[in-house]
Design an enzyme around this catalytic site. Sequence first.
Site, PDB file in Angstrom:
ATOM      1  N   TYR A   1       8.999   0.016  -0.848  1.00 32.40           N
ATOM      2  CA  TYR A   1       8.355  -0.874  -1.831  1.00 32.40           C
ATOM      3  C   TYR A   1       7.009  -1.469  -1.389  1.00 32.40           C
ATOM      4  O   TYR A   1       6.021  -1.321  -2.085  1.00 32.40           O
ATOM      5  CB  TYR A   1       9.285  -2.024  -2.245  1.00 32.40           C
ATOM      6  CG  TYR A   1      10.490  -1.594  -3.042  1.00 32.40           C
ATOM      7  CD1 TYR A   1      10.750  -0.252  -3.317  1.00 32.40           C
ATOM      8  CD2 TYR A   1      11.392  -2.547  -3.524  1.00 32.40           C
ATOM      9  CE1 TYR A   1      11.871   0.131  -4.039  1.00 32.40           C
ATOM     10  CE2 TYR A   1      12.516  -2.174  -4.249  1.00 32.40           C
ATOM     11  CZ  TYR A   1      12.750  -0.831  -4.499  1.00 32.40           C
ATOM     12  OH  TYR A   1      13.845  -0.464  -5.220  1.00 32.40           O
TER      13      TYR A   1
ATOM     14  N   CYS B   1      -2.020  -0.040  -5.577  1.00 33.35           N
ATOM     15  CA  CYS B   1      -2.398  -0.024  -6.992  1.00 33.35           C
ATOM     16  C   CYS B   1      -3.469   1.044  -7.239  1.00 33.35           C
ATOM     17  O   CYS B   1      -4.204   1.446  -6.327  1.00 33.35           O
ATOM     18  CB  CYS B   1      -2.970  -1.368  -7.402  1.00 33.35           C
ATOM     19  SG  CYS B   1      -1.800  -2.728  -7.352  1.00 33.35           S
TER      20      CYS B   1
ATOM     21  N   GLU C   1      -6.278   0.749  -8.810  1.00 35.54           N
ATOM     22  CA  GLU C   1      -7.644   0.261  -8.602  1.00 35.54           C
ATOM     23  C   GLU C   1      -8.054   0.400  -7.142  1.00 35.54           C
ATOM     24  O   GLU C   1      -9.158   0.821  -6.813  1.00 35.54           O
ATOM     25  CB  GLU C   1      -7.745  -1.221  -8.994  1.00 35.54           C
ATOM     26  CG  GLU C   1      -7.432  -1.523 -10.433  1.00 35.54           C
ATOM     27  CD  GLU C   1      -5.960  -1.809 -10.692  1.00 35.54           C
ATOM     28  OE1 GLU C   1      -5.080  -1.137 -10.096  1.00 35.54           O
ATOM     29  OE2 GLU C   1      -5.686  -2.686 -11.512  1.00 35.54           O
TER      30      GLU C   1
HETATM   31  N1  THU Z   1      -0.107  -1.809 -10.479  1.00 38.48           N
HETATM   32  C1  THU Z   1      -1.342  -1.227 -10.400  1.00 38.48           C
HETATM   33  O1  THU Z   1      -1.482  -0.053 -10.043  1.00 38.48           O
HETATM   34  N2  THU Z   1      -2.413  -1.984 -10.736  1.00 38.48           N
HETATM   35  C2  THU Z   1      -2.341  -3.276 -11.160  1.00 38.48           C
HETATM   36  O2  THU Z   1      -3.336  -3.934 -11.237  1.00 38.48           O
HETATM   37  C3  THU Z   1      -1.036  -3.832 -11.506  1.00 38.48           C
HETATM   38  C4  THU Z   1       0.111  -3.186 -10.828  1.00 38.48           C
HETATM   39  C5  THU Z   1       1.047  -0.982 -10.118  1.00 38.48           C
HETATM   40  C6  THU Z   1       1.712  -1.348  -8.822  1.00 38.48           C
HETATM   41  C7  THU Z   1       3.107  -0.816  -9.045  1.00 38.48           C
HETATM   42  O3  THU Z   1       3.150   0.552  -8.693  1.00 38.48           O
HETATM   43  C8  THU Z   1       3.324  -0.925 -10.551  1.00 38.48           C
HETATM   44  O4  THU Z   1       2.038  -1.077 -11.110  1.00 38.48           O
HETATM   45  C9  THU Z   1       4.200  -2.070 -10.963  1.00 38.48           C
HETATM   46  O5  THU Z   1       3.776  -3.259 -10.408  1.00 38.48           O
END
Ligand code: THU
Length: 136
Positions: A48, A53, A55
Amino acid sequence: MNKKLLVKKAIESKDNAYVPYSNFHVGAAVMTEKGNIYTGCNIESAAYTPTICAERTAIFKAVSEGEKNIIAIAITGDSEYTYPCGVCRQVIREFGRNAKIYIVKSEKEYREYTIDDLLPHSFGPEDLTKGKRKEE
Ligand code: THU
């Protein structure tokens, strides 16, 4: 700056998301000062916390290729408008101080922001040189 292409690339990148745990797909695309586009998706892990992310994947791809100035970023996810998390906002602040930030619902529907909209009163590199304490 080819906004249309950037938005399209972000939408396409969402399909590469590796999300067996959240099942929440996110795609991003950044445009650098040089005019290059780097894409990213979110990538999860069975442990986990190593999750990254979309971005940051895109921004770090650009930076690791020597491109430290982001002039625009497009972001799209499984919610209607997916906004960057707090950590990603800080990373956009670092490499995209004046970047246009597109929060994308579809190729035709997106909202435009700056990092000052999304991360007001931010902490940045300049703050580190403003320390009041004298070197010991
Ligand atoms: N997530 C992103 O990729 N970008 C964001 O700004 C928000 C969250 C992803 C992280 C994780 O894999 C999933 O979304 C759920 O939180």
